[in-house]
Design an enzyme around this catalytic site. Structure first.
Site, mmCIF file in Angstrom:
data_model
loop_
_atom_site.group_PDB
_atom_site.id
_atom_site.type_symbol
_atom_site.label_atom_id
_atom_site.label_comp_id
_atom_site.label_asym_id
_atom_site.label_seq_id
_atom_site.Cartn_x
_atom_site.Cartn_y
_atom_site.Cartn_z
ATOM 1 N N TYR A 143 -63.557 -107.414 39.816
ATOM 2 C CA TYR A 143 -62.624 -108.406 39.270
ATOM 3 C C TYR A 143 -61.239 -108.213 39.880
ATOM 4 C CZ TYR A 143 -66.191 -109.471 35.775
ATOM 5 O OH TYR A 143 -67.359 -109.851 35.148
ATOM 6 N N ASN A 166 -66.758 -120.552 34.913
ATOM 7 C CA ASN A 166 -67.074 -121.193 36.180
ATOM 8 C C ASN A 166 -68.070 -122.337 35.948
ATOM 9 O OD1 ASN A 166 -67.850 -121.840 38.804
ATOM 10 N ND2 ASN A 166 -68.984 -119.936 39.127
ATOM 11 N N CYS A 174 -70.223 -116.490 41.030
ATOM 12 C CA CYS A 174 -69.525 -115.546 40.150
ATOM 13 C C CYS A 174 -70.418 -114.365 39.768
ATOM 14 C CB CYS A 174 -69.006 -116.259 38.909
ATOM 15 S SG CYS A 174 -70.258 -117.188 37.998
ATOM 16 N N HIS A 175 -71.742 -114.483 40.000
ATOM 17 C CA HIS A 175 -72.628 -113.347 39.695
ATOM 18 C C HIS A 175 -72.353 -112.163 40.620
ATOM 19 C CE1 HIS A 175 -74.786 -115.722 42.783
ATOM 20 N NE2 HIS A 175 -75.238 -114.559 43.207
ATOM 21 N N GLU A 201 -80.496 -111.102 46.197
ATOM 22 C CA GLU A 201 -79.615 -111.114 47.358
ATOM 23 C C GLU A 201 -79.578 -109.774 48.094
ATOM 24 O OE1 GLU A 201 -75.770 -112.595 46.313
ATOM 25 O OE2 GLU A 201 -76.535 -114.546 45.685
#
Length: 203
Positions: A143, A166, A174-175, A201
């Site tokens: 963050y 979001n 945002c993950h 990912e």
């Protein structure tokens, strides 16, 4: 004839057309509304490995991706209040978004190439959302790091709020934002969904 089984069946079909007939009627209505400029927001739902998703778009682009846990009816009511009351199920406008998300979930897409409408976010939150794609696929950022990217290094808490609100999760990733200690932090779609996305990912 109305008392015969055939008559009853015909009468019932007129009162309750089958799903295919309803889909055709909805499609025709959506096309007519769009052609006449009467469609503020088009939406559709899709299945995904992390649950059902609602996709919504204005003429400008994809404006909302919502998780089933948010309550689709609530989200649609909210869109009607925020963007205009003419909200209609019109899947064709979301074909490209649905296709790209399917490719993403299958591991065949790393970046999204969709027109976006950021009307549901503003100010610093919009700055944060705009920088989320800068976090590379397979990577994470804290963050604090995102606050620095957005030009306000001390606004860590505000970054958390921007990620939590979001309007375009997945597409604006945002993950990929985690706490400084490496723990996941909050996620609109739930911790299990965030964990699944990061695992996807990171291979």
């Amino acid at each position: 004839m109305a008392d015969s089984p055939i008559g009853e069946s015909l009468f019932a079909s007129l009162l309750a057309p089958d799903d295919a007939a309803l889909d055709r009627l909805r499609s025709r209505l959506a096309l007519a509304a769009a052609a006449d400029g009467l469609l503020d927001v088009a939406y559709r739902t899709i299945d995904s490995p992390i649950g059902g998703l609602l996709l919504a778009a204005t003429e400008e682009g994809l404006v909302r991706v919502a998780f089933e846990s948010e309550g689709f009816d609530f989200v649609l009511d909210e869109l009607g209040r925020q963007l205009g009351s003419r909200v209609l199920r019109a899947p064709a406008r979301l074909d490209a978004a649905a296709s790209e998300l399917e490719e993403y979930f299958a591991g065949r897409r790393r970046d999204f190439d969709l027109p976006l409408d950021l009307a549901l976010t503003s100010g610093f939150r919009r700055d944060v959302v705009a920088h989320l794609p800068d976090i590379a696929y397979g990577s994470t950022a804290s963050y604090a790091a995102v606050a620095e990217l957005a030009g306000s290094p001390r606004a860590t808490r505000a970054v958390g709020t921007a990620c939590a609100r979001n309007p375009l999760p997945l597409v604006m990733p945002c993950h990929r934002v985690v706490r400084s200690d490496g723990s996941l932090g909050q996620y609109r779609g739930g911790e299990a969904a965030k964990r699944w996305l990061l695992a996807l990912e990171q291979g």
